[in-house]
Design a protein around this motif. Sequence first.
Motif, PDB file in Angstrom:
ATOM      1  N   ARG A   7     -12.289   1.221   3.259  1.00 25.73           N
ATOM      2  CA  ARG A   7     -11.649   2.494   2.931  1.00 25.73           C
ATOM      3  C   ARG A   7     -10.433   2.732   3.829  1.00 25.73           C
ATOM      4  NH1 ARG A   7     -12.726   7.096   0.206  1.00 25.73           N
ATOM      5  NH2 ARG A   7     -14.755   6.317  -0.448  1.00 25.73           N
ATOM      6  N   HIS A   8     -10.566   2.456   5.113  1.00 19.79           N
ATOM      7  CA  HIS A   8      -9.433   2.618   6.021  1.00 19.79           C
ATOM      8  C   HIS A   8      -8.281   1.692   5.638  1.00 19.79           C
ATOM      9  CE1 HIS A   8     -11.907   4.474   9.576  1.00 19.79           C
ATOM     10  NE2 HIS A   8     -11.763   5.289   8.544  1.00 19.79           N
ATOM     11  N   LEU A   9      -8.614   0.491   5.226  1.00 21.81           N
ATOM     12  CA  LEU A   9      -7.570  -0.458   4.833  1.00 21.81           C
ATOM     13  C   LEU A   9      -6.868  -0.019   3.554  1.00 21.81           C
ATOM     14  CD1 LEU A   9      -9.368  -3.826   5.640  1.00 21.81           C
ATOM     15  CD2 LEU A   9      -7.439  -2.818   6.862  1.00 21.81           C
ATOM     16  N   ARG A  10      -7.610   0.570   2.628  1.00 25.17           N
ATOM     17  CA  ARG A  10      -6.989   1.068   1.394  1.00 25.17           C
ATOM     18  C   ARG A  10      -6.063   2.246   1.707  1.00 25.17           C
ATOM     19  NH1 ARG A  10      -9.567  -1.607  -2.619  1.00 25.17           N
ATOM     20  NH2 ARG A  10     -11.762  -2.176  -2.279  1.00 25.17           N
ATOM     21  N   VAL A  11      -6.505   3.110   2.616  1.00 28.58           N
ATOM     22  CA  VAL A  11      -5.656   4.234   3.031  1.00 28.58           C
ATOM     23  C   VAL A  11      -4.391   3.704   3.704  1.00 28.58           C
ATOM     24  CG1 VAL A  11      -5.488   6.158   4.655  1.00 28.58           C
ATOM     25  CG2 VAL A  11      -7.515   5.919   3.209  1.00 28.58           C
ATOM     26  N   PHE A  12      -4.562   2.723   4.574  1.00 27.87           N
ATOM     27  CA  PHE A  12      -3.410   2.125   5.254  1.00 27.87           C
ATOM     28  C   PHE A  12      -2.405   1.566   4.249  1.00 27.87           C
ATOM     29  CE2 PHE A  12      -1.619  -2.024   6.398  1.00 27.87           C
ATOM     30  CZ  PHE A  12      -0.737  -1.650   7.400  1.00 27.87           C
ATOM     31  N   LEU A  13      -2.904   0.847   3.242  1.00 21.96           N
ATOM     32  CA  LEU A  13      -2.002   0.286   2.228  1.00 21.96           C
ATOM     33  C   LEU A  13      -1.248   1.382   1.483  1.00 21.96           C
ATOM     34  CD1 LEU A  13      -3.710  -2.710   0.373  1.00 21.96           C
ATOM     35  CD2 LEU A  13      -1.734  -2.727   1.898  1.00 21.96           C
ATOM     36  N   ALA A  14      -1.937   2.458   1.165  1.00 21.84           N
ATOM     37  CA  ALA A  14      -1.291   3.563   0.443  1.00 21.84           C
ATOM     38  C   ALA A  14      -0.164   4.167   1.273  1.00 21.84           C
ATOM     39  CB  ALA A  14      -2.330   4.626   0.089  1.00 21.84           C
ATOM     40  N   VAL A  15      -0.370   4.300   2.574  1.00 20.73           N
ATOM     41  CA  VAL A  15       0.684   4.829   3.445  1.00 20.73           C
ATOM     42  C   VAL A  15       1.832   3.823   3.551  1.00 20.73           C
ATOM     43  CG1 VAL A  15       1.259   5.577   5.787  1.00 20.73           C
ATOM     44  CG2 VAL A  15      -0.931   6.243   4.763  1.00 20.73           C
ATOM     45  N   ALA A  16       1.501   2.544   3.729  1.00 22.38           N
ATOM     46  CA  ALA A  16       2.525   1.516   3.885  1.00 22.38           C
ATOM     47  C   ALA A  16       3.396   1.389   2.644  1.00 22.38           C
ATOM     48  CB  ALA A  16       1.872   0.181   4.209  1.00 22.38           C
ATOM     49  N   GLU A  17       2.794   1.556   1.485  1.00 31.18           N
ATOM     50  CA  GLU A  17       3.541   1.385   0.242  1.00 31.18           C
ATOM     51  C   GLU A  17       4.250   2.662  -0.193  1.00 31.18           C
ATOM     52  OE1 GLU A  17       0.548  -0.113  -2.363  1.00 31.18           O
ATOM     53  OE2 GLU A  17       0.461  -2.090  -1.387  1.00 31.18           O
ATOM     54  N   GLY A  18       3.701   3.822   0.185  1.00 34.05           N
ATOM     55  CA  GLY A  18       4.325   5.076  -0.221  1.00 34.05           C
ATOM     56  C   GLY A  18       5.110   5.774   0.876  1.00 34.05           C
ATOM     57  N   GLY A  57       9.703   9.935   6.584  1.00 33.47           N
ATOM     58  CA  GLY A  57       8.441   9.310   6.223  1.00 33.47           C
ATOM     59  C   GLY A  57       7.999   8.284   7.240  1.00 33.47           C
ATOM     60  N   LEU A  58       6.977   7.522   6.889  1.00 30.02           N
ATOM     61  CA  LEU A  58       6.440   6.487   7.765  1.00 30.02           C
ATOM     62  C   LEU A  58       6.890   5.123   7.268  1.00 30.02           C
ATOM     63  CD1 LEU A  58       4.476   8.993   8.140  1.00 30.02           C
ATOM     64  CD2 LEU A  58       2.773   7.314   8.881  1.00 30.02           C
ATOM     65  N   PHE A  59       7.341   4.282   8.205  1.00 31.71           N
ATOM     66  CA  PHE A  59       7.820   2.947   7.860  1.00 31.71           C
ATOM     67  C   PHE A  59       7.062   1.919   8.709  1.00 31.71           C
ATOM     68  CE2 PHE A  59      11.189   5.929   6.957  1.00 31.71           C
ATOM     69  CZ  PHE A  59      11.596   5.565   5.683  1.00 31.71           C
ATOM     70  N   ALA A  60       6.601   0.869   8.049  1.00 32.91           N
ATOM     71  CA  ALA A  60       5.791  -0.134   8.735  1.00 32.91           C
ATOM     72  C   ALA A  60       6.595  -0.846   9.814  1.00 32.91           C
ATOM     73  CB  ALA A  60       5.250  -1.147   7.733  1.00 32.91           C
ATOM     74  N   THR A  61       5.982  -0.991  10.985  1.00 29.70           N
ATOM     75  CA  THR A  61       6.561  -1.806  12.046  1.00 29.70           C
ATOM     76  C   THR A  61       6.353  -3.279  11.701  1.00 29.70           C
ATOM     77  OG1 THR A  61       4.481  -1.843  13.256  1.00 29.70           O
ATOM     78  CG2 THR A  61       6.022  -0.038  13.766  1.00 29.70           C
ATOM     79  N   GLU A  62       6.791  -4.183  12.570  1.00 25.88           N
ATOM     80  CA  GLU A  62       6.560  -5.613  12.325  1.00 25.88           C
ATOM     81  C   GLU A  62       5.067  -5.895  12.232  1.00 25.88           C
ATOM     82  OE1 GLU A  62       7.833 -10.011  14.150  1.00 25.88           O
ATOM     83  OE2 GLU A  62       8.154  -8.184  15.320  1.00 25.88           O
ATOM     84  N   ALA A  63       4.301  -5.287  13.148  1.00 26.04           N
ATOM     85  CA  ALA A  63       2.850  -5.454  13.097  1.00 26.04           C
ATOM     86  C   ALA A  63       2.274  -4.834  11.829  1.00 26.04           C
ATOM     87  CB  ALA A  63       2.209  -4.824  14.328  1.00 26.04           C
ATOM     88  N   GLY A  64       2.792  -3.678  11.452  1.00 30.52           N
ATOM     89  CA  GLY A  64       2.334  -3.024  10.237  1.00 30.52           C
ATOM     90  C   GLY A  64       2.612  -3.845   9.002  1.00 30.52           C
ATOM     91  N   GLU A  65       3.759  -4.530   8.987  1.00 30.07           N
ATOM     92  CA  GLU A  65       4.104  -5.366   7.836  1.00 30.07           C
ATOM     93  C   GLU A  65       3.178  -6.580   7.755  1.00 30.07           C
ATOM     94  OE1 GLU A  65       5.668  -6.703   4.419  1.00 30.07           O
ATOM     95  OE2 GLU A  65       5.940  -4.738   5.348  1.00 30.07           O
ATOM     96  N   VAL A  66       2.819  -7.146   8.920  1.00 33.52           N
ATOM     97  CA  VAL A  66       1.866  -8.258   8.932  1.00 33.52           C
ATOM     98  C   VAL A  66       0.538  -7.812   8.328  1.00 33.52           C
ATOM     99  CG1 VAL A  66       0.397  -9.645  10.460  1.00 33.52           C
ATOM    100  CG2 VAL A  66       2.862  -9.547  10.846  1.00 33.52           C
TER     101      VAL A  66
END
Length: 387
Positions: A7-18, A57-66
């Motif tokens: 569930r946390h990973l799905r939430v993370f993906l939603a933030v990263a993509e939106g 908004g929120l933008f993925a860092t290098e670690a976030g993109e990995v």
Amino acid sequence: MIDANLRHLRVFLAVAEGGSITRAAELCHVSQPAVTQAIAKLEAEAGTALFTRTTHGLFATEAGEVLRHRTSRALDALDTQLTEFAPRLKLTATRAQLQALIAAAEAQNFSLAARRLGVSQPTVHRAITQLEKEAGRALFQRSPFGIVPTRGCANLARIARLAFVELEQARAELGDLSGREVGQIVIGAMPLSRSHVLPKAIVAFRKMRPNMAVKVLEGSYDELLGGLRRGEIDFLIGALRDPAPIGDVVQEKLFDDTLVVLAGRDHPLLGQPLPAADELANWPWLVTREGTPTRAQFEAFFSDAGVNLPRGLIETGSVILMREMVQDGRHLACVSRAQAEGEIERGLVEVLTDNFSGTRRPIGLTLRDGWEPTPAQAQMLMAVRST
């Protein structure tokens, strides 16, 4: 990331993509504080920021993109398989339930699965029952001898295991970004690679990654292939099959190998032209087991000449045993040139003939189709290719 729940990973993906906590909360049907909490937990586990916060908004860092890339690959494959069982499973299946499913499918016994996971047997049984209830079908066939996964269950277990392997690779890459060696490289090595190619490749890799753990697994081709397909092994090195054994692996040729006949220094046939098949059949031989490419070529040599196979064959994959046995001046051994290269270079055995079967066989890598190696895995592959 190994402990992050789905569930946390799905939430993370939603933030990263939106790029928005609000939109992610709406998409995942949770509150905004729950989204914020999930991201904070993941960042704590990663030991680094996964997003840059701005007024836009929120933008993925290098670690976030990995993490986004690996998580997306993992969940895309997993969700497709879960949806085939029941659409609700995509929303309800938990990491613990899927880990129980994987363990039960592999052990084919609830008690053994529980022991492997370090939990009680009722815990595993309850997890499987919950999945079966959501799926609306049985995942295992019960018998007095244990449990057998249905075909769909076995496939789901394999895909789920590969999804978790993908998250392990995310963990390794995040460690790489912070200068830490995380995890290990697991290589499935067939006999010919263990004696010559792989040692040199590992020495070269050690110069690039002195602290990365490397695990070399030995076994039959079928055992190693199973481990590769389950994600327990990163890649195989050894004789390639024609055609490839199954559609979810790919093969990469590295070089051609030949078969040699090894003899001791005092063997009467040394220094002579290769004798005819009927004369060679009179000598005692050491050969690899039935079903291997080397054995098939050995048998074809005599079959093509219309000669019966030598009697009393000694089956072994050990070059050490071959090396010692041929010292009696009578035994001969048929083996891959690459596998015996070390013994030949050191003068421990003599080569009666350098191309016994007159054919060449491809040696190379076997990889999972679609596999994306981590930087460390890619460097190991580079070392193997260079060697």
